[in-house]
Design an enzyme around this catalytic site. Sequence first.
Site, PDB file in Angstrom:
ATOM      1  N   ASP A 129       1.053  -7.570   2.229  1.00  0.00           N
ATOM      2  CA  ASP A 129       1.158  -6.245   1.745  1.00  0.00           C
ATOM      3  C   ASP A 129       2.808  -5.957   1.328  1.00  0.00           C
ATOM      4  OD1 ASP A 129       1.006  -3.564   1.631  1.00  0.00           O
ATOM      5  OD2 ASP A 129      -0.943  -3.773   3.395  1.00  0.00           O
ATOM      6  N   HIS A 177       1.008  -1.552   0.030  1.00  0.00           N
ATOM      7  CA  HIS A 177       0.453   0.142   0.312  1.00  0.00           C
ATOM      8  C   HIS A 177       1.440   1.299   0.229  1.00  0.00           C
ATOM      9  CE1 HIS A 177      -0.010  -0.028   4.629  1.00  0.00           C
ATOM     10  NE2 HIS A 177       0.115   0.960   4.699  1.00  0.00           N
ATOM     11  N   SER A 205       4.048   2.206   8.539  1.00  0.00           N
ATOM     12  CA  SER A 205       3.709   1.152   7.700  1.00  0.00           C
ATOM     13  C   SER A 205       5.390   0.583   6.762  1.00  0.00           C
ATOM     14  CB  SER A 205       2.640   1.623   6.268  1.00  0.00           C
ATOM     15  OG  SER A 205       1.931   1.637   7.254  1.00  0.00           O
TER      16      SER A 205
HETATM   17  N1  ARG Z   1      -4.747   0.355   7.712  1.00  0.00           N
HETATM   18  C1  ARG Z   1      -3.444   0.826   7.036  1.00  0.00           C
HETATM   19  C2  ARG Z   1      -2.990   1.886   6.730  1.00  0.00           C
HETATM   20  O1  ARG Z   1      -3.022   2.619   7.932  1.00  0.00           O
HETATM   21  C3  ARG Z   1      -3.177  -0.035   5.464  1.00  0.00           C
HETATM   22  C4  ARG Z   1      -4.233   0.707   4.719  1.00  0.00           C
HETATM   23  C5  ARG Z   1      -4.142   0.408   3.320  1.00  0.00           C
HETATM   24  N2  ARG Z   1      -4.826  -0.665   2.577  1.00  0.00           N
HETATM   25  C6  ARG Z   1      -6.425  -0.155   2.502  1.00  0.00           C
HETATM   26  N3  ARG Z   1      -7.419  -1.278   2.317  1.00  0.00           N
HETATM   27  N4  ARG Z   1      -7.323   0.739   2.682  1.00  0.00           N
HETATM   28  O2  ARG Z   1      -2.489   2.118   6.038  1.00  0.00           O
HETATM   29  N1  ASP Z   2      -1.358   1.185   7.900  1.00  0.00           N
HETATM   30  C1  ASP Z   2      -0.524   2.238   8.527  1.00  0.00           C
HETATM   31  C2  ASP Z   2       0.620   3.341   7.915  1.00  0.00           C
HETATM   32  O1  ASP Z   2       0.551   2.776   6.808  1.00  0.00           O
HETATM   33  C3  ASP Z   2       0.090   1.613   9.604  1.00  0.00           C
HETATM   34  C4  ASP Z   2      -0.369   2.139  11.189  1.00  0.00           C
HETATM   35  O2  ASP Z   2      -1.612   3.065  11.039  1.00  0.00           O
HETATM   36  O3  ASP Z   2      -0.795   1.211  12.043  1.00  0.00           O
HETATM   37  O4  ASP Z   2       1.441   3.818   8.286  1.00  0.00           O
END
Ligand code: ARG
Ligand code: ASP
Length: 707
Positions: A219, A83, A642
Amino acid sequence: MKKLFTLLFAALCALSAMADEGMWIPLLLQKNEAAMQKSGMRITAKDIYDINNACLKDAIILFNQGCTGEYVSSEGLFLTNHHCGYSYITSHSTVEHDYLTHGFWAMTREQELPCPGLTATRLVKMEDVTFQVLDGITPETSEADRTEIVEKNIAAITKEATKGTHYKAIIKPFYYGNQYFMYINEVFTDVRLVGAPPSNIGKFGGDTDNWMWPRHTGDFSMFRVYADKDNKPAAYSKDNKPYKPLKHFDISLKGVEEGDFTFVFGYPGTTRRYVTSDQVNLSANQENPIRIALRDIRLHHYKNAMEQSPAQRLKYASKVASIANGWKKWQGETLGINRLKGVEQKKAQEDEFQQWAENYKRLRIRDYDYTTVLPELHKNYEALTSVDLEWTYFNEAVMASDFMGRAHRLYAIAQMSNDSLAQLQIRKFLKDNERYFTDFAEHTLVDKAIFVETFEYMHKAGYAPYLDKADLGKIYDNSMLTKKGAVEKFFKGYKASEKSAKKLLADPAVDLFNVAYSYSYTPEKRSQYKEANQNINRLMRIYVKGMMTQYPDSNFFPDANLTLRVAYGHVEGFTPRDGVYYKPYSTLDGIMQKENPDIYDYVVTPRLHELYNKKDYGRYANAKGEMPVAFIATNHTTGGNSGSPVLNADGQLIGINFDRCWEGTMSDLLFDPGYCRNISLDIRYCLFIIDKYAGARHLVDEMTIVR
Ligand code: ARG
Ligand code: ASP
């Protein structure tokens, strides 16, 4: 009495960082070394950060300004999340070469794809520059003067520090400006895409599984940094050579067991650990519900549209991903804060601080009076809140539809008196407009519904009285924005002038934007917000200093600010709700259990089936013969972490951080070791995909694998 005691106890724990809470400064890691070693770490703080020798920090990069990456070969190869690399994978994808859907693997160096604009930053060293930054400031200095002096000092210090080098320096405040650190960085700009799994591995589970455990998302993506012949940063050139990092991570295939020590080394973005009950209440109980409700409306319409056809699904996927990411996190955050009685906890802590401050003042040990800081903070939050909520509505309702987003651009053009600037913006707008109308037919229904419903919601809440007599449907239908060719016609022969602006502002959409904006962003509201905000920042500086005086023996970690940090904890499952226990790791079996050929996010390719059926996992299986996919641990992480390397007791790479568990997403405000877990991709699944699934063994062979 018992309740009071519980709250007080919680408040006490809440003050001195709890086990596993904290994002620590690498330069000061000596302070944590004993605790880390007691937790199981077998290396030293110096192995992690050392200015004189190559150390683990040299293997970490800041990926653009929002993710982390780690070197895994002596030839500049690094890993980050899928991502994080997403927009680069997409930008290289075409209908013929759909790398996003099918994955991409450079089989030779020549096939690696340049990514203009992408930066990979290495921290050379950091330094405490508090005294230099605060030079010239006295207790009498006003806040405005303070800001000015600090800015001037920072400019001088960073200039001096990088003189005659290719380094870049940046100075950031810690503890609301009680302390300042300077970061000397080396910024690489020739970064190339090397590999990415197909979407149905790299994004497996999509938004449904996002922020959740058990998780099965592969990921990760891979890039390589290139440098000039002297191994220094250089703009893209065919002649550049793979960068030779001072250090890259050894990769361990041993995996981890529940209870094992792990640490995460990366760039967490923002936390707000020390804010008062007013801010916690504002975030969790006022802002979040507004944002969630308004995003409910948008997601509802987009998701309906996505179910209509694969083309629609693709069109809305990345929009929905970004809207849903915050939407889901805020829900978890609010639930988590209220489960912890976060506001009450903070209040108990404030009562205690107040009592301490009264005593401290009476003792006259020092001349500082901390008794007024909390009441003043409270007063300023009262001033801030009304404007803050109005602006939250503005962002989430007025700006919700593409219709208003486009009206905003026309409004901006109307403000321009310089004609060449206006023409530039008009050209850009018309270009986007053409694209917009290519698939306008289906989109207009979705966008109109979003426009009408979000404005109506805001109106009902009392934040848009100017809508009392408005007919939103008519505004939508009558604007030139919704008529093909109309904007083009309008701008024919346009010259920036008061008269032209007036005509532009007469369009019903631009007019509505103008009315909404002028209503919510008056000079009074702006200055009320700015003043309250500046006061809060100044008062927080005093409050945090007070708490550090109150608890002189506690090791207070500074809030995340997109600087390099170390978080440490243990691999550990948890109980999200009564009767349920979450094991700390997931396997390929779970992917097969989730498989659903009819749901895009849960499609499994025949190739993965084949490997699964044959149990062809090679050296990447765990001791039980399973293919591990992800694991959770108690490391304190946030957005920006991330892609961060997740390391074992010996500092070897065992995973890539990519998310947090939903039940613990309040960790930016309050950390609870019972619920807060970071989610990491098991490095063995990553290597299995590269090696066995994609057949890109040459990339694994570049790495240093230890057993
Ligand atoms: N929750 C993760 C973060 O905050 C991954 C976000 C990307 N994935 C998604 N399905 N939107 O960055
Ligand atoms: N998914 C988040 C990021 O892209 C990580 C988190 O918020 O724990 O940095």
